[in-house]
Write an enzyme that holds these catalytic residues in place. Structure first.
Site, short mmCIF file in Angstrom:
data_model
loop_
_atom_site.label_atom_id
_atom_site.label_comp_id
_atom_site.label_asym_id
_atom_site.label_seq_id
_atom_site.Cartn_x
_atom_site.Cartn_y
_atom_site.Cartn_z
N ARG A 1 0.84 -1.19 0.00
CA ARG A 1 0.00 0.00 0.00
C ARG A 1 0.87 1.24 0.00
O ARG A 1 1.71 1.41 0.88
CB ARG A 1 -0.93 0.01 1.23
CG ARG A 1 -1.79 1.25 1.28
CD ARG A 1 -2.59 1.38 2.56
NE ARG A 1 -3.27 2.68 2.59
CZ ARG A 1 -3.30 3.48 3.65
NH1 ARG A 1 -2.69 3.11 4.78
NH2 ARG A 1 -3.91 4.65 3.60
N HIS B 1 -3.20 10.95 0.60
CA HIS B 1 -2.62 10.75 1.94
C HIS B 1 -1.98 12.06 2.39
O HIS B 1 -0.80 12.14 2.71
CB HIS B 1 -1.59 9.62 1.90
CG HIS B 1 -1.33 9.00 3.26
ND1 HIS B 1 -1.42 7.64 3.51
CD2 HIS B 1 -0.99 9.57 4.44
CE1 HIS B 1 -1.12 7.41 4.79
NE2 HIS B 1 -0.86 8.57 5.37
N GLU C 1 -7.63 8.41 6.17
CA GLU C 1 -7.90 9.03 7.46
C GLU C 1 -8.44 10.45 7.34
O GLU C 1 -7.81 11.43 7.78
CB GLU C 1 -6.64 9.04 8.33
CG GLU C 1 -6.09 7.68 8.56
CD GLU C 1 -5.05 7.65 9.67
OE1 GLU C 1 -4.64 8.72 10.15
OE2 GLU C 1 -4.65 6.55 10.04
N ASN D 1 -7.34 1.63 9.85
CA ASN D 1 -6.05 1.90 10.50
C ASN D 1 -6.29 1.83 12.00
O ASN D 1 -7.07 2.64 12.52
CB ASN D 1 -5.53 3.28 10.11
CG ASN D 1 -5.04 3.35 8.68
OD1 ASN D 1 -5.05 2.34 7.98
ND2 ASN D 1 -4.60 4.53 8.25
N TYR E 1 -4.40 1.58 15.80
CA TYR E 1 -3.18 1.64 16.61
C TYR E 1 -3.48 1.38 18.08
O TYR E 1 -2.73 0.70 18.78
CB TYR E 1 -2.47 2.98 16.43
CG TYR E 1 -1.87 3.11 15.05
CD1 TYR E 1 -2.58 3.68 13.99
CD2 TYR E 1 -0.62 2.57 14.77
CE1 TYR E 1 -2.05 3.75 12.72
CE2 TYR E 1 -0.07 2.64 13.49
CZ TYR E 1 -0.81 3.22 12.48
OH TYR E 1 -0.28 3.29 11.20
N GLU F 1 -3.44 -0.20 8.04
CA GLU F 1 -2.29 0.19 8.88
C GLU F 1 -2.44 -0.41 10.28
O GLU F 1 -3.50 -0.32 10.87
CB GLU F 1 -2.18 1.71 9.05
CG GLU F 1 -1.70 2.44 7.84
CD GLU F 1 -1.62 3.93 8.08
OE1 GLU F 1 -1.37 4.37 9.22
OE2 GLU F 1 -1.85 4.69 7.12
C1 GCO Z 1 -1.74 7.76 10.17
C2 GCO Z 1 -1.12 7.86 8.89
C3 GCO Z 1 0.33 7.46 8.85
C4 GCO Z 1 1.10 7.59 10.15
C5 GCO Z 1 0.97 6.36 11.00
C6 GCO Z 1 1.68 6.53 12.35
O1 GCO Z 1 -2.44 6.77 10.37
O2 GCO Z 1 -1.62 8.70 10.93
O3 GCO Z 1 -1.82 7.09 7.93
O4 GCO Z 1 0.80 8.35 7.89
O5 GCO Z 1 2.46 7.79 9.87
O6 GCO Z 1 -0.35 6.11 11.31
O7 GCO Z 1 1.14 7.62 13.02
#
Ligand code: GCO
Length: 459
Positions: free
Chosen positions: A84, A128, A173, A299, A301, A357
């Site tokens: 990606r 992006h 995002e 995405n 985290y 992500e």
């Molecule tokens: C995001 C973006 C990425 C970041 C990654 C770490 O999700 O913020 O897609 O460009 O670099 O997530 O923060």
């Protein structure tokens, strides 16, 4: 081998599951003044003193524009089935609209051909965050005309690459691009205010919806989706106030994007509280935004723990008292990943899901023999892959997983301080050094592939 590592190695993922890694144009390409590329809002933003740590910028980044063949070779060593990446709008239309820059398209032609030569499927993100500065000068995403400019850009790209790129991600995002860039001023272009954030969010969504039929028209084989950053909002306590605050937080970040895309309406509770700041929404906008898509990119985290501010009840995200955290200060909490995937399936039922992500930043250092050992990143990825496998077992149509990121890269306002890569980048020399997590992911993918082959031989 610890229990996680053993559990992960034997996880049964679907045979056609896409093992990938992700990057983004401004974060890795460099070559910002090369081959006709126009200025982006991030080029401009990085030059505002104090906005980016250490005064870092993407002028060189990982020099991927010149080193892409080496980087694709690393992907092949990993055994990736998908990569990606994002396409830099300012390379294609340097002024945002109008004259096409053929050298800009040529680069992505070369990149896509190199990927296909190594049997790696391209997953192209069309936006992006690197908006052409000329469009920002004319109002940027809060201005509705930017939607038309985006459609013009999408047509240029899909007409050139649509014969070889099947998977298209319209936006990355939109919550971050709108609120952090136009609401809080922490990302480019550094504007502030609820009105500009909500107008940007609406036009990013509208641009997505306008792009879907265009992509399908110019790329009949297309699989089209959008990538959202989503974090489950957990109340800090069982108090009525914290429960309400968590619901509000979920409404303003998660449901604000999921509902228009999948239900054709903004969430009523959040829309009511944001009413004073809403942009002009035209009659068919929500119908356009909810154009059927083939997949949702997620995405993930970390989760958010939300507390109500005393008196106002305004939601505030708080750091848990205990737990383990990445270098971004983000809690490692894979159970919320599983919870998110299940919720998405139950409440929105996308035809397919990709994790576009997932990854972690840690303080990676080279040891005496030059290696980089990153067991924490391996453990983070293992825990989150277990969550993915549980979700698939429980009926979630998860079709792929892209590690963020292939390479250490420019982490926005953090500059180069945060390293997310499976590959360490020694920026002064541009040397690429696979970390121990790279070898782990390579072996993991290899095991998945050989397990798939074994299953296919069973009569
Ligand atoms: C995001 C973006 C990425 C970041 C990654 C770490 O999700 O913020 O897609 O460009 O670099 O997530 O923060």
């Amino acid at each position: 081998m610890d229990s996680n590592a053993q559990r992960v190695l034997d996880l049964p993922f679907p045979p056609d599951f896409v093992w990938g890694a992700a990057t983004a144009s401004y974060q890795i390409e460099g070559a910002v003044h090369e081959d006709g590329r126009g200025e982006s809002i991030w080029d401009r933003f990085c030059r505002i003193p104090g906005k980016v740590r250490n005064g870092d910028n993407g002028d060189i980044a990982c020099d991927h524009y010149h080193r892409y063949k080496d980087d694709v070779a690393l992907m092949q060593t990993l055994g990736l089935r998908g990569y990606r990446f994002s396409i830099a709008w300012p390379r294609i239309l340097p002024k945002g609209r109008g004259p096409i820059n053929p050298k800009g398209l040529d680069f992505y032609d070369r990149l896509v051909d190199e990927l296909l030569k190594k049997d790696i499927q391209p997953y192209a993100t069309l936006y992006h965050w690197d908006l052409p500065q000329k469009l920002e000068d004319r109002g940027g995403w809060p201005h509705r005309d930017t939607v038309d400019a985006y459609v013009e850009y999408v047509e240029c790209v899909v007409r050139r690459l649509g014969d070889r790129v099947r998977h298209w991600i319209t936006q990355n995002e939109p919550w971050v691009a709108s609120w952090i860039g136009y609401g809080w001023g922490v990302h480019a272009p550094g504007r502030t205010g609820e009105k500009s954030a909500l107008a940007a969010a609406h036009h990013l969504l509208l641009a997505h919806g306008r792009a879907v039929p265009v992509i399908r028209r110019d790329c009949p084989e297309a699989r089209v989706g959008i990538t959202l950053n989503l974090s489950p909002a957990h109340p800090a306590s069982a108090s009525t106030e914290d429960l309400a605050a968590a619901r509000t937080s979920d409404g303003k970040s998660n449901r604000w994007f999921l509902d228009p895309i999948f239900r054709g309406a903004y969430p009523a509770d959040a829309a009511e509280s944001l009413a004073p700041y809403l942009p002009a929404i035209q009659a068919n906008d929500l119908r356009t935004i909810s154009a059927p898509i083939d997949f949702l990119g997620v995405n993930y985290y970390n989760r958010h723990i939300v507390r109500a501010t005393p008196q106002t009840g305004h939601p505030v995200i708080v750091r848990p008292e205990s737990g383990s955290f990445t270098n971004m200060g983000w809690e490692v909490y894979p159970d919320a990943f599983y919870e998110l995937l299940i919720r998405l399936q139950r409440e929105y039922a996308p035809p397919q899901l990709f994790v576009t992500e997932n990854g972690a930043a840690y303080d990676d250092v080279r040891i005496h023999d030059g290696r980089i050992l990153d067991p924490e990143r391996q453990d983070y990825l293992e825990q989150h892959l277990i969550a993915c496998s549980r979700a698939i077992r429980d009926g979630v149509p998860l079709a792929g997983y892209f590690v963020w990121s292939l390479l250490d890269n420019f982490e926005w306002h953090h500059g180069y301080q945060k390293r997310f890569g499976l590959v360490y980048v020694d920026y002064p020399t541009q040397e690429r050094v696979p970390k121990s997590s790279f070898d782990w992911y390579r072996r993991f993918i290899q095991r998945q592939v050989s397990e798939r082959q074994r299953r296919q031989q069973i009569p």
